[in-house]
Design a protein around this motif. Sequence first.
Motif, PDB file in Angstrom:
ATOM      1  N   GLU A   1       7.125 -11.709  -4.215  1.00  0.00           N
ATOM      2  CA  GLU A   1       8.258 -10.900  -4.667  1.00  0.00           C
ATOM      3  C   GLU A   1       7.775  -9.465  -4.785  1.00  0.00           C
ATOM      4  OE1 GLU A   1       8.908 -12.912  -8.273  1.00  0.00           O
ATOM      5  OE2 GLU A   1       9.763 -14.700  -7.327  1.00  0.00           O
ATOM      6  N   ALA A   2       8.355  -8.577  -3.988  1.00  0.00           N
ATOM      7  CA  ALA A   2       7.921  -7.186  -3.951  1.00  0.00           C
ATOM      8  C   ALA A   2       9.076  -6.265  -4.315  1.00  0.00           C
ATOM      9  CB  ALA A   2       7.389  -6.835  -2.561  1.00  0.00           C
ATOM     10  N   VAL A   3       8.733  -5.079  -4.800  1.00  0.00           N
ATOM     11  CA  VAL A   3       9.721  -4.078  -5.173  1.00  0.00           C
ATOM     12  C   VAL A   3       9.812  -3.043  -4.063  1.00  0.00           C
ATOM     13  CG1 VAL A   3      10.378  -2.381  -6.910  1.00  0.00           C
ATOM     14  CG2 VAL A   3       9.140  -4.422  -7.596  1.00  0.00           C
ATOM     15  N   ILE A   4      11.031  -2.711  -3.662  1.00  0.00           N
ATOM     16  CA  ILE A   4      11.233  -1.663  -2.655  1.00  0.00           C
ATOM     17  C   ILE A   4      11.126  -0.319  -3.359  1.00  0.00           C
ATOM     18  CG2 ILE A   4      12.837  -0.664  -0.980  1.00  0.00           C
ATOM     19  CD1 ILE A   4      14.050  -3.486  -0.670  1.00  0.00           C
ATOM     20  N   ILE A   5      10.150   0.504  -2.949  1.00  0.00           N
ATOM     21  CA  ILE A   5       9.935   1.790  -3.618  1.00  0.00           C
ATOM     22  C   ILE A   5      10.267   2.983  -2.713  1.00  0.00           C
ATOM     23  CG2 ILE A   5       8.191   0.844  -5.176  1.00  0.00           C
ATOM     24  CD1 ILE A   5       6.062   2.141  -3.338  1.00  0.00           C
ATOM     25  N   GLY A   6      10.741   2.692  -1.483  1.00  0.00           N
ATOM     26  CA  GLY A   6      11.114   3.784  -0.590  1.00  0.00           C
ATOM     27  C   GLY A   6      11.347   3.285   0.820  1.00  0.00           C
ATOM     28  N   PHE A   7      11.644   4.234   1.722  1.00  0.00           N
ATOM     29  CA  PHE A   7      11.842   3.870   3.129  1.00  0.00           C
ATOM     30  C   PHE A   7      11.554   5.082   4.013  1.00  0.00           C
ATOM     31  CE2 PHE A   7      15.942   5.186   1.391  1.00  0.00           C
ATOM     32  CZ  PHE A   7      16.388   6.120   2.316  1.00  0.00           C
ATOM     33  N   THR A   8      11.223   4.767   5.261  1.00  0.00           N
ATOM     34  CA  THR A   8      11.019   5.820   6.262  1.00  0.00           C
ATOM     35  C   THR A   8      12.307   5.987   7.058  1.00  0.00           C
ATOM     36  OG1 THR A   8      10.189   4.202   7.861  1.00  0.00           O
ATOM     37  CG2 THR A   8       8.556   5.303   6.476  1.00  0.00           C
ATOM     38  N   PRO A   9      12.534   7.184   7.685  1.00  0.00           N
ATOM     39  CA  PRO A   9      13.770   7.385   8.460  1.00  0.00           C
ATOM     40  C   PRO A   9      13.798   6.502   9.696  1.00  0.00           C
ATOM     41  CG  PRO A   9      12.274   9.255   8.719  1.00  0.00           C
ATOM     42  CD  PRO A   9      11.683   8.399   7.640  1.00  0.00           C
ATOM     43  N   GLY A  10      14.998   6.060  10.055  1.00  0.00           N
ATOM     44  CA  GLY A  10      15.143   5.210  11.231  1.00  0.00           C
ATOM     45  C   GLY A  10      15.278   6.038  12.506  1.00  0.00           C
ATOM     46  N   LYS A  11      14.974   5.404  13.618  1.00  0.00           N
ATOM     47  CA  LYS A  11      15.111   6.030  14.929  1.00  0.00           C
ATOM     48  C   LYS A  11      15.888   5.092  15.850  1.00  0.00           C
ATOM     49  CE  LYS A  11      10.634   8.456  14.528  1.00  0.00           C
ATOM     50  NZ  LYS A  11       9.292   8.617  15.139  1.00  0.00           N
ATOM     51  N   GLY A  12      16.517   5.676  16.882  1.00  0.00           N
ATOM     52  CA  GLY A  12      17.254   4.867  17.853  1.00  0.00           C
ATOM     53  C   GLY A  12      18.377   4.103  17.192  1.00  0.00           C
TER      54      GLY A  12
ATOM     55  N   LEU B   1      10.582  -0.356   5.185  1.00  0.00           N
ATOM     56  CA  LEU B   1      10.658  -0.297   3.724  1.00  0.00           C
ATOM     57  C   LEU B   1       9.258  -0.224   3.140  1.00  0.00           C
ATOM     58  CD1 LEU B   1      13.272  -3.147   3.089  1.00  0.00           C
ATOM     59  CD2 LEU B   1      13.709  -0.675   3.191  1.00  0.00           C
ATOM     60  N   HIS B   2       9.055   0.694   2.202  1.00  0.00           N
ATOM     61  CA  HIS B   2       7.813   0.705   1.417  1.00  0.00           C
ATOM     62  C   HIS B   2       7.935  -0.323   0.304  1.00  0.00           C
ATOM     63  CE1 HIS B   2       5.974   4.339   3.128  1.00  0.00           C
ATOM     64  NE2 HIS B   2       7.195   4.866   3.164  1.00  0.00           N
ATOM     65  N   ILE B   3       6.894  -1.105   0.122  1.00  0.00           N
ATOM     66  CA  ILE B   3       6.949  -2.179  -0.871  1.00  0.00           C
ATOM     67  C   ILE B   3       5.726  -2.140  -1.782  1.00  0.00           C
ATOM     68  CG2 ILE B   3       8.442  -3.767   0.406  1.00  0.00           C
ATOM     69  CD1 ILE B   3       5.925  -5.127   1.453  1.00  0.00           C
ATOM     70  N   ALA B   4       5.920  -2.612  -2.989  1.00  0.00           N
ATOM     71  CA  ALA B   4       4.834  -2.717  -3.964  1.00  0.00           C
ATOM     72  C   ALA B   4       5.002  -4.021  -4.730  1.00  0.00           C
ATOM     73  CB  ALA B   4       4.852  -1.530  -4.920  1.00  0.00           C
ATOM     74  N   GLU B   5       3.890  -4.531  -5.211  1.00  0.00           N
ATOM     75  CA  GLU B   5       3.905  -5.784  -5.975  1.00  0.00           C
ATOM     76  C   GLU B   5       3.587  -5.483  -7.433  1.00  0.00           C
ATOM     77  OE1 GLU B   5       2.261 -10.374  -5.478  1.00  0.00           O
ATOM     78  OE2 GLU B   5       1.193  -8.721  -4.503  1.00  0.00           O
ATOM     79  N   ARG B   6       4.390  -6.040  -8.337  1.00  0.00           N
ATOM     80  CA  ARG B   6       4.169  -5.795  -9.763  1.00  0.00           C
ATOM     81  C   ARG B   6       3.140  -6.800 -10.298  1.00  0.00           C
ATOM     82  NH1 ARG B   6       7.124  -2.673 -12.934  1.00  0.00           N
ATOM     83  NH2 ARG B   6       8.936  -2.716 -11.546  1.00  0.00           N
TER      84      ARG B   6
ATOM     85  N   THR C   1      14.722  -2.585  -6.973  1.00  0.00           N
ATOM     86  CA  THR C   1      15.261  -3.540  -5.997  1.00  0.00           C
ATOM     87  C   THR C   1      14.158  -4.495  -5.555  1.00  0.00           C
ATOM     88  OG1 THR C   1      16.752  -1.805  -5.210  1.00  0.00           O
ATOM     89  CG2 THR C   1      16.538  -3.773  -3.846  1.00  0.00           C
ATOM     90  N   VAL C   2      14.390  -5.789  -5.733  1.00  0.00           N
ATOM     91  CA  VAL C   2      13.369  -6.789  -5.434  1.00  0.00           C
ATOM     92  C   VAL C   2      13.693  -7.486  -4.119  1.00  0.00           C
ATOM     93  CG1 VAL C   2      12.170  -8.846  -6.279  1.00  0.00           C
ATOM     94  CG2 VAL C   2      13.005  -7.131  -7.895  1.00  0.00           C
ATOM     95  N   ALA C   3      12.663  -7.690  -3.305  1.00  0.00           N
ATOM     96  CA  ALA C   3      12.801  -8.411  -2.034  1.00  0.00           C
ATOM     97  C   ALA C   3      11.695  -9.446  -1.924  1.00  0.00           C
ATOM     98  CB  ALA C   3      12.742  -7.452  -0.863  1.00  0.00           C
ATOM     99  N   GLU C   4      11.936 -10.472  -1.117  1.00  0.00           N
ATOM    100  CA  GLU C   4      10.906 -11.466  -0.844  1.00  0.00           C
ATOM    101  C   GLU C   4      10.306 -11.172   0.512  1.00  0.00           C
ATOM    102  OE1 GLU C   4      10.330 -16.330  -0.853  1.00  0.00           O
ATOM    103  OE2 GLU C   4      12.185 -15.436  -1.585  1.00  0.00           O
ATOM    104  N   ILE C   5       8.972 -11.118   0.546  1.00  0.00           N
ATOM    105  CA  ILE C   5       8.235 -10.740   1.749  1.00  0.00           C
ATOM    106  C   ILE C   5       7.236 -11.839   2.083  1.00  0.00           C
ATOM    107  CG2 ILE C   5       6.790  -8.969   2.828  1.00  0.00           C
ATOM    108  CD1 ILE C   5       9.487  -7.898   1.905  1.00  0.00           C
ATOM    109  N   SER C   6       7.195 -12.260   3.351  1.00  0.00           N
ATOM    110  CA  SER C   6       6.131 -13.175   3.772  1.00  0.00           C
ATOM    111  C   SER C   6       5.049 -12.365   4.468  1.00  0.00           C
ATOM    112  CB  SER C   6       6.676 -14.248   4.714  1.00  0.00           C
ATOM    113  OG  SER C   6       7.041 -13.695   5.954  1.00  0.00           O
ATOM    114  N   TYR C   7       3.810 -12.878   4.426  1.00  0.00           N
ATOM    115  CA  TYR C   7       2.683 -12.152   5.018  1.00  0.00           C
ATOM    116  C   TYR C   7       1.569 -13.156   5.300  1.00  0.00           C
ATOM    117  CZ  TYR C   7       0.795 -12.413   0.276  1.00  0.00           C
ATOM    118  OH  TYR C   7       0.338 -12.872  -0.928  1.00  0.00           O
ATOM    119  N   SER C   8       0.597 -12.740   6.126  1.00  0.00           N
ATOM    120  CA  SER C   8      -0.484 -13.663   6.476  1.00  0.00           C
ATOM    121  C   SER C   8      -1.578 -13.657   5.416  1.00  0.00           C
ATOM    122  CB  SER C   8      -1.073 -13.314   7.850  1.00  0.00           C
ATOM    123  OG  SER C   8      -1.569 -11.990   7.859  1.00  0.00           O
ATOM    124  N   LYS C   9      -1.969 -12.446   4.957  1.00  0.00           N
ATOM    125  CA  LYS C   9      -2.966 -12.331   3.890  1.00  0.00           C
ATOM    126  C   LYS C   9      -3.050 -10.877   3.464  1.00  0.00           C
ATOM    127  CE  LYS C   9      -6.810 -11.884   7.175  1.00  0.00           C
ATOM    128  NZ  LYS C   9      -8.130 -12.422   7.586  1.00  0.00           N
TER     129      LYS C   9
END
Length: 775
Positions: free
Chosen positions: A668-679, A688-693, A748-756
């Motif tokens: 469970e990660a917190v969205i702390i920002g975003f980069t501008p989109g292209k195309g 999305l920039h994410i951080a873990e509490r 804003t909380v999101a669920e993120i999967s990752y390898s490690k």
Amino acid sequence: MAKRKSQWAQVGKREVELSNLEKVLFPEDHIVKAEVIEYYLKIAPTLLNYANGRALTLIRYPDGITGESFYQKNRPEWAPQWIEFVTLGKEKKDYIIATEPALLVWLANLASLELHQLHSRKPSYDLPDYMVFDLDPPEGYSFPKLIPIALSLRTVLESYGYTPFVKTTGGKGLHICCPIEATHDFHTVFEAAQDIAKPFVEKYPNDVTLQIKKDARKGRVLVDIFRIRSGQSIVSAYSLRGRNGAPVSMPLTWDELEHVKSPLEFNIHTAVEKVVRDGDAWQGFDAYAVPIHTHRPKPTAKKKNINPAGTKHKSPEQLEAYTKKRDFTKTPEPAGATPDAVGSKFVVHRHHASRLHYDLRLEKDGVLKSWAVPKGLPPYPGVKRLAVQTEDHPLEYLTFDGAIPKGQYGAGDMWIYALGKYQITKDKKDGFYFRLNSKEVNGEYRIHKMKEKEWLLERVDQPQVDYLHQDIEPMLADQDAVVPKGEGYLYEIKWDGIRALITLEDGHIKIKTRNQRDVTAQFPELQIGEKAFRATNALFDAEIVCLDPAGKPIFKRVINRLMSTGETNIQKLTKSNPAFCYIFDCLYLDGRALVNEPLIRRKEWLADTIRPETPYRVSEHVDDGPSLLEAAREHNLEGIMAKRADSKYMPGRRTDLWLKVKIRESAEAVIIGFTPGKGNRGATFGALHIAERIGKELHYRGKVGTGFDDATMKEISEVLKKVETTPKPEVTGKLLDEKISTWLEPVTVAEISYSKLTPDNMFREPVFIRLRPDL
């Protein structure tokens, strides 16, 4: 002279005058009188478990701990009339008696920072009810060096048949207290303590001593048994001390003691939080009382067919009503034997007879006086329960736990719900006040006769934690990649839904999410308290899910239910997208907390409480974790939970006693920002920039730019538009694309999967799974 500022405050049924609340009492710590009063008011329910009914000696600091202090034993002449006192000692001092939270507030207002208690309780002021060993080290003695001495003394005390409890003194030492039956005078108890202490000192002559004079101690720890004498006192459990740091005399479990570095860890700022989080380490203290070892009766063979005269024994005729109702060739209930002594034990049974009820049984005159209480013990003051007096039961019923066969009187399962000792604290014309002390229940109650066999039972004292009304945070699990092996684990499905705490109070349901959001109105089909539960009051830990036709939980469906609005729309969704609630734990049940019981026992209470064929279901557990994980993988479920069968419930704490074993690694990660989109992402965002509490800190985990479809990106963009921007988030770790990113408040909380995790603590190969509006 500064003008005295005062105001009146309502504390329970008392009005208490408070003055000079801003006066600084701990200058180095900037603690004012108002904070001291607040501390004593908050800790009162637990402190009074041990001080109630005891005479108090006060240490007052009217000008703070750097000013003059003095002992006070006499009740001031100007004390309010409601303050109880007793005249004791050769000097005939009028000692104040500890009674209620209002008294603690009144004393704190007098800058009585320290409360010291005598070792006996009303009305038996000449009979101590515990034996105390005060371990008093010399100045400069390292506190950790004291711990092995305490542990050694504990072993010795246990060998004599005592149950020793330990607390810090709030100074440099420790108190070890052994509850005893209040049947002998102070001198006799002192001699019993001396009988233990002398050989202990002889065994460890280089470490401990009985020498009172400091110059004779020679750097050794004093085992002070002289405090047990008449008129002596010790600082009360949970009392403040007038020292820098505002330390507290803190009861601890023996396991906790082994990890203490300094008594200052327990102070005015941490003590209440610790008790609420971990529970009272001395819970059930009085229930462990035993006769002093020097005066224990030697076991003798029981004589048969003899009924000595006197009030200490009961003839068969005195259990006649009980005996007439039972066929002892068919029921396992005890037939009743002649008792050998009078005691003060109690038992509460949970009884599945024709209707579920509770049986309160108090030992008196050689039998158990019994009342059937249909709705269980009252949970807090102000709640009155009907108690119907039934026939007296034999003392053997104290330990009866089993099934009464069908066709017999009271047929059905009978479980021991609480077992311990009780004390009558006040006799009234049509009833009495009494205190229950056990591992399960500790509280003061009043029972009042209304007519014939009908009585009213109510709780007098306020429990430290009100499980029905306070915000209780759920216990959280650690994560592991593999199923833990070995005995002692229970395994269950990790339900893909909304974590919820379900409160049942007199048939009414309240549902709160993990972050204490009240979502009761979102799930009308779950508001069926009496139909769903065999209980009056309870608190459950659960997961609310919505299922597909195959019975698989679909997270998006339950989130749709969570976010839906409008009463008509919500009612329609109960038919088209019904919710189910899988309950996996029970924290509180009909008058007592279950959090200190092992998980396997809580599961038994839970299974007994939930009725079949309702939206509420028991989350079943199995013993084969690897097979359950494989089944979860085959059905494309999120994973499983592995829980220690002997684990306590620890509200708000993340612990490895519970482990999430997921099919995919996620967080469970917190969205702390975003980069501008292209195309084609120009109208939304790039990543999305994410951080873990972790604890109270946010740890930066990098960016996630995959896992979105067009609809999801639009949904996320709409959510983030409502979030306030910030110049730069406060996180641990180096931010990426700092200058081109838009930074947001971490809400804003999101669920993120990752390898490690990478070496710089970023998520490797992160993939967005979903938003978590429930968090």
